[in-house]
Design a protein around this motif. Structure first.
Motif, short mmCIF file in Angstrom:
data_model
loop_
_atom_site.label_atom_id
_atom_site.label_comp_id
_atom_site.label_asym_id
_atom_site.label_seq_id
_atom_site.Cartn_x
_atom_site.Cartn_y
_atom_site.Cartn_z
N LEU A 1 0.80 -1.22 -0.04
CA LEU A 1 0.25 -0.08 -0.07
C LEU A 1 1.04 0.93 -0.09
CD1 LEU A 1 -2.87 -0.83 2.48
CD2 LEU A 1 -2.84 -0.80 0.12
N ARG A 2 1.67 1.16 0.94
CA ARG A 2 2.95 2.52 0.73
C ARG A 2 3.50 2.42 -0.57
NH1 ARG A 2 5.43 1.22 6.85
NH2 ARG A 2 3.70 2.25 8.12
N ASN A 3 3.75 1.36 -1.34
CA ASN A 3 4.43 1.51 -2.58
C ASN A 3 3.46 2.18 -3.55
OD1 ASN A 3 6.84 0.46 -1.82
ND2 ASN A 3 6.38 -1.57 -2.29
N ALA A 4 2.07 1.64 -3.39
CA ALA A 4 0.98 2.25 -4.20
C ALA A 4 0.80 3.76 -4.21
CB ALA A 4 -0.39 1.49 -3.92
N ARG A 5 1.04 4.15 -3.08
CA ARG A 5 0.94 5.72 -2.82
C ARG A 5 2.29 6.30 -3.09
NH1 ARG A 5 3.40 9.21 0.42
NH2 ARG A 5 2.08 11.53 1.03
N ALA A 6 3.62 5.80 -3.23
CA ALA A 6 4.77 6.37 -3.56
C ALA A 6 4.81 6.46 -5.14
CB ALA A 6 5.74 5.54 -3.16
N VAL A 7 4.10 5.40 -5.79
CA VAL A 7 3.99 5.45 -7.29
C VAL A 7 3.16 7.04 -7.76
CG1 VAL A 7 3.08 4.39 -9.27
CG2 VAL A 7 4.24 3.10 -7.86
N LEU A 8 2.21 7.05 -7.01
CA LEU A 8 1.23 8.19 -7.36
C LEU A 8 1.98 9.42 -7.14
CD1 LEU A 8 -1.24 8.62 -8.81
CD2 LEU A 8 -2.26 8.82 -6.42
N THR A 9 2.81 9.36 -6.11
CA THR A 9 3.24 10.53 -5.50
C THR A 9 4.68 10.81 -6.09
OG1 THR A 9 2.30 10.29 -3.35
CG2 THR A 9 4.12 11.76 -3.54
N GLU A 10 5.62 10.18 -6.41
CA GLU A 10 6.89 10.37 -6.77
C GLU A 10 7.24 10.13 -8.38
OE1 GLU A 10 9.36 8.44 -4.09
OE2 GLU A 10 8.11 8.89 -2.17
N MET A 11 6.65 9.34 -8.99
CA MET A 11 6.71 9.11 -10.42
C MET A 11 6.70 10.32 -11.25
SD MET A 11 5.60 5.22 -11.38
CE MET A 11 5.99 5.39 -13.09
N GLY A 12 7.75 10.39 -12.20
CA GLY A 12 7.55 11.45 -13.28
C GLY A 12 6.25 11.21 -14.28
N ARG A 13 5.84 12.18 -14.72
CA ARG A 13 4.75 12.43 -15.73
C ARG A 13 5.44 12.32 -17.32
NH1 ARG A 13 0.64 17.28 -15.08
NH2 ARG A 13 2.62 18.16 -15.37
N LEU A 14 4.37 11.72 -18.27
CA LEU A 14 5.07 11.59 -19.60
C LEU A 14 4.75 12.99 -20.16
CD1 LEU A 14 2.66 8.41 -20.67
CD2 LEU A 14 5.21 8.77 -20.91
N ALA A 15 4.10 13.96 -19.55
CA ALA A 15 4.11 15.25 -20.32
C ALA A 15 5.13 15.84 -20.11
CB ALA A 15 2.81 15.95 -19.63
N ASP A 16 5.82 15.60 -18.98
CA ASP A 16 7.02 16.32 -18.78
C ASP A 16 8.35 15.86 -19.33
OD1 ASP A 16 5.51 17.97 -17.09
OD2 ASP A 16 6.05 16.68 -15.06
N LEU A 17 8.39 14.87 -20.19
CA LEU A 17 9.64 14.35 -20.98
C LEU A 17 9.78 15.30 -21.78
CD1 LEU A 17 8.61 10.55 -21.25
CD2 LEU A 17 10.00 11.50 -19.62
N ALA A 18 11.10 15.40 -22.08
CA ALA A 18 11.82 16.32 -23.06
C ALA A 18 11.50 15.93 -24.53
CB ALA A 18 13.37 16.60 -22.85
#
Length: 343
Positions: A326-343
């Motif tokens: 459950l903590r990992n599930a939250r971390a994914v949503l909180t810390e992963m980057g977004r496709l829209a921010d890729l150069a």
């Protein structure tokens, strides 16, 4: 009595799913983690969800008259009282596993068939009675005891939440627990005893046959009383069942997520759902037990276990191990980057 149970926030769930879809990964690539992350957002009403820093395990301990003969368990019923002291010493399975995730463990003597004068008063304060009746020949509880135990479980949930709990886990300890749990699952779902009975603490096939016979006699004796949840617990359950059910309902009333453990808490969850159907929306299944009754209960509750490790210890030990997921599930949503921010 009716219970004011809040709904999960579907707006937050939808927002979370949209955010998950935009992370630096293929759609749905993180599988169940994405589902759990969205569920936590719905439970908390915010994206991302709040941290799960304060996790509490409450072990409801009690004895069952059906275990007195030794016919349904590989261990003597005196072990329940001994295990209360083991929990207090911090050396039980759930104590060890809880420490790994920073969770706290509390044990309560709800119906241990012993006078535990050597343990702290706060452990004994929840006591409803010493043991329970042998369900194949008599009621488990006296009139009114199920309601008292249910109310006690609600107070325990309020205590834990009031002191800061973010996530609750109901644990169980009691020789004969799987027999009582199987009887309750069979009665609520209308299943044959032979379908729900497993090997419990490790009994052989002859022992399993004795458990099946005990449950068949118990259900025949209880008759039509199983249609009322408090009568059901009085006839076939235990004070610990009622206390766990109260704990589950009150957690839902307070809007605090619960992770269910093995067969006993899942049987109590079926009872709790009979009392307050909307409460089930606040529960997750921590793991899949080896007990067949738990599988039937989970299917009826519409819950998919987070883990499947072949566990049958109880105590809350399987649910505790789902906390990092459950903590990992939250971390994914909180810390992963977004496709829209890729150069």
């Amino acid at each position: 009595m009716t219970y004011a149970i809040p709904a999960l926030d579907e707006r937050a769930r939808s927002e979370a799913q949209e955010r998950l879809d935009g992370l630096v990964k293929p759609l749905g690539a993180l599988g169940r983690l994405e589902e759990l992350a969205a569920w936590l957002c719905a439970a908390h009403g915010t994206v991302p969800p709040r941290p799960l820093d304060d996790v509490r395990v409450v072990v409801f301990a009690g004895d069952h008259g059906v275990s007195a003969s030794g016919a349904v368990s590989a261990y003597p019923r005196e072990l329940t009282a001994s295990m209360v002291r083991v929990f207090l010493a911090g050396t039980s399975g759930v104590n060890v596993l809880a420490r790994q995730v920073g969770a706290r463990v509390r044990v309560l003597d709800v119906a241990v068939d012993a006078d535990l004068d050597d343990v702290p008063e706060e452990v004994r304060a929840a006591k409803i009675r010493r043991g329970s009746g042998s369900i194949d020949v008599t009621d488990a509880l006296e009139p009114g005891e199920a309601a008292r135990a249910f109310a006690a479980g609600r107070r325990v949930a309020d205590d834990e939440i009031g002191s800061g709990a973010d996530l609750l886990i109901p644990g169980d300890m009691g020789i004969g627990n799987t027999t009582v749990a199987s009887a309750l699952v069979a009665a609520v779902l209308g299943l044959p005893a032979d379908d729900v009975v497993g090997t419990g603490t490790g009994i052989d096939q002859a022992g399993r046959a004795r458990k099946v016979a005990v449950i068949e006699r118990a259900r025949a004796r209880a008759g039509e009383r199983v249609s009322d949840p408090f009568e059901l617990v009085t006839a076939l359950g235990s004070a610990c069942t009622a206390a766990t059910a109260g704990f589950l309902v009150q957690a839902a009333v307070r809007g605090v997520p619960v992770v269910l453990d093995g067969v006993f808490p899942c049987a109590a969850a079926l009872v709790a759902r009979e009392i307050a159907p909307e409460a089930a929306r606040w529960w997750l299944a921590g793991h899949r037990s080896t007990e067949p009754a738990q599988a039937f209960a989970l299917k009826a509750l519409g819950l998919d276990p987070i883990l499947d490790l072949g566990l049958r210890l109880g105590e809350g030990s399987g649910a505790v191990q789902a906390v990092p997921v459950l903590r990992n599930a939250r971390a994914v949503l909180t810390e992963m980057g977004r496709l829209a921010d890729l150069a």
